[in-house]
Design a protein around this motif. Structure first.
Motif, PDB file in Angstrom:
ATOM      1  N   PRO A   1       0.781  -1.622   0.008  1.00 18.34           N
ATOM      2  CA  PRO A   1       0.323   0.347   0.071  1.00 18.34           C
ATOM      3  C   PRO A   1       1.058   1.496  -0.096  1.00 18.34           C
ATOM      4  O   PRO A   1       2.061   1.164   0.733  1.00 18.34           O
ATOM      5  N   LEU A   2       0.277   2.793  -1.084  1.00 17.31           N
ATOM      6  CA  LEU A   2       0.409   3.441  -0.575  1.00 17.31           C
ATOM      7  C   LEU A   2       0.105   4.427   0.717  1.00 17.31           C
ATOM      8  O   LEU A   2      -1.325   4.505   0.064  1.00 17.31           O
ATOM      9  N   VAL A   3       0.242   4.542   1.556  1.00 18.85           N
ATOM     10  CA  VAL A   3      -0.145   4.999   2.662  1.00 18.85           C
ATOM     11  C   VAL A   3      -0.217   6.643   2.849  1.00 18.85           C
ATOM     12  O   VAL A   3       1.236   7.312   2.787  1.00 18.85           O
ATOM     13  N   LEU A   4      -1.866   7.521   2.916  1.00 18.24           N
ATOM     14  CA  LEU A   4      -1.601   8.926   3.441  1.00 18.24           C
ATOM     15  C   LEU A   4      -1.605   9.021   4.443  1.00 18.24           C
ATOM     16  O   LEU A   4      -2.856   8.442   5.114  1.00 18.24           O
ATOM     17  N   LEU A   5      -0.438   8.978   5.367  1.00 21.78           N
ATOM     18  CA  LEU A   5      -1.030   9.375   6.882  1.00 21.78           C
ATOM     19  C   LEU A   5      -1.807  10.631   7.585  1.00 21.78           C
ATOM     20  O   LEU A   5      -2.507  11.246   8.242  1.00 21.78           O
ATOM     21  N   ALA A   6      -1.895  12.148   6.461  1.00 18.30           N
ATOM     22  CA  ALA A   6      -2.125  13.657   6.674  1.00 18.30           C
ATOM     23  C   ALA A   6      -1.574  14.493   6.111  1.00 18.30           C
ATOM     24  O   ALA A   6      -1.415  14.356   4.787  1.00 18.30           O
ATOM     25  N   VAL A   7      -3.113  14.913   5.744  1.00 20.30           N
ATOM     26  CA  VAL A   7      -2.671  16.228   5.177  1.00 20.30           C
ATOM     27  C   VAL A   7      -2.885  17.547   5.818  1.00 20.30           C
ATOM     28  O   VAL A   7      -4.358  17.828   6.470  1.00 20.30           O
ATOM     29  N   ASP A   8      -2.134  18.724   5.002  1.00 18.95           N
ATOM     30  CA  ASP A   8      -2.229  20.418   5.206  1.00 18.95           C
ATOM     31  C   ASP A   8      -2.681  21.225   4.336  1.00 18.95           C
ATOM     32  O   ASP A   8      -1.977  21.255   3.954  1.00 18.95           O
ATOM     33  N   ALA A   9      -4.606  21.214   5.023  1.00 20.74           N
ATOM     34  CA  ALA A   9      -4.991  22.078   4.024  1.00 20.74           C
ATOM     35  C   ALA A   9      -5.132  23.527   3.762  1.00 20.74           C
ATOM     36  O   ALA A   9      -5.759  24.104   3.367  1.00 20.74           O
ATOM     37  N   GLY A  10      -4.463  24.173   5.151  1.00 22.46           N
ATOM     38  CA  GLY A  10      -3.744  25.576   5.234  1.00 22.46           C
ATOM     39  C   GLY A  10      -3.754  24.968   6.764  1.00 22.46           C
ATOM     40  O   GLY A  10      -3.399  27.067   7.197  1.00 22.46           O
ATOM     41  N   GLY A  11      -4.494  24.222   7.556  1.00 24.14           N
ATOM     42  CA  GLY A  11      -4.725  24.915   8.788  1.00 24.14           C
ATOM     43  C   GLY A  11      -3.995  23.967   9.657  1.00 24.14           C
ATOM     44  O   GLY A  11      -4.136  23.411  10.607  1.00 24.14           O
TER      45      GLY A  11
END
Length: 230
Positions: free
Chosen positions: A99-109
């Motif tokens: 798997p390619l695992v995405l842990l977190a997203v910063d959308a500006g905050g």
């Protein structure tokens, strides 16, 4: 002391839900999106993305801004990423497919962890396969006298996923009237076995045109033997 349990007439005043972060970012799991290490344009689906800029944190540490990939499209519900030349979605081919695992997203905050509410261990946004290779071999095989042909390469799959080859000249190894059988032993070796009453074909090179180990047909166009008359 005020009693609020149901026996004493307590009432529901609120329902507590998971904190989705400043922008309410969520990400969908898409393990059926399959790519080879060095190919593909990854699309991440979700909600709450920034329409101009998002920073992503992956479990394997790949980085954006052209280092490993560039995000070429930002919408509220979709991010599209293009792999940088010479980069790979995942290294360590011995551990693939994986798997390619995405842990977190910063959308500006600030970074918002994604994944199941309880664990926040990330979302699988694709399944990555080792980039397949076929080793060149022009050693002779004889039209009917050679019964086995070993093919050496990289990225072969078995069990959960299936390896398929397109051969030239066309030779079928499954279906109603196969010429040979194929058995994948491991990620580097497979064997073609000529069936009784069949022949490899006329004189000339036997080539693998494409190989599919689970993420689609991958062009290789490589000789695996030279067919000669008995």
């Amino acid at each position: 002391m005020l009693r609020v349990d149901p026996v004493y007439g307590g009432v529901v005043v609120a329902e507590v839900q998971a904190n989705l972060g400043t922008h309410g970012v969520t990400v969908e799991s898409t393990p059926d999106e399959r790519f080879y290490q060095n190919t593909g344009e990854l699309v991440i689906l979700g909600k709450g993305f920034n329409e101009t800029h998002n920073t992503l944190r992956f479990a394997n540490g790949i980085r954006g801004k052209g280092v490993n990939y560039t995000t070429v499209e930002h919408t509220k519900e979709l991010l599209r990423m293009k792999l940088a030349s010479g980069s790979k979605w995942r290294a360590n081919p011995a551990n693939l497919p994986g798997p390619l695992v995405l842990l977190a997203v910063d959308a500006g905050g600030g970074f918002v962890p994604v994944g199941p509410t309880e664990a926040k261990k990330g979302r699988t946004v694709a399944t990555i396969f080792e980039t397949p290779e076929i080793a060149t071999n022009k050693e002779p095989i004889y039209s009917t006298h050679t019964h086995e042909l070993w093919v050496v390469g990289k990225g072969f799959t078995r069990q959960t996923y299936k390896t398929t080859l397109v051969l030239d000249p066309p030779i079928e190894y499954e279906g109603e009237n196969p010429t040979c059988s194929m058995l994948v032993y491991n990620r580097t070796h497979l064997k073609l076995t000529l069936l009784e009453g069949k022949k490899w074909g006329g004189n000339g090179e036997l080539r693998v045109k494409t190989i599919n180990t689970g993420a689609g047909a991958y062009p290789v166009d490589t000789a695996i033997a030279t067919i000669k008359s008995d």
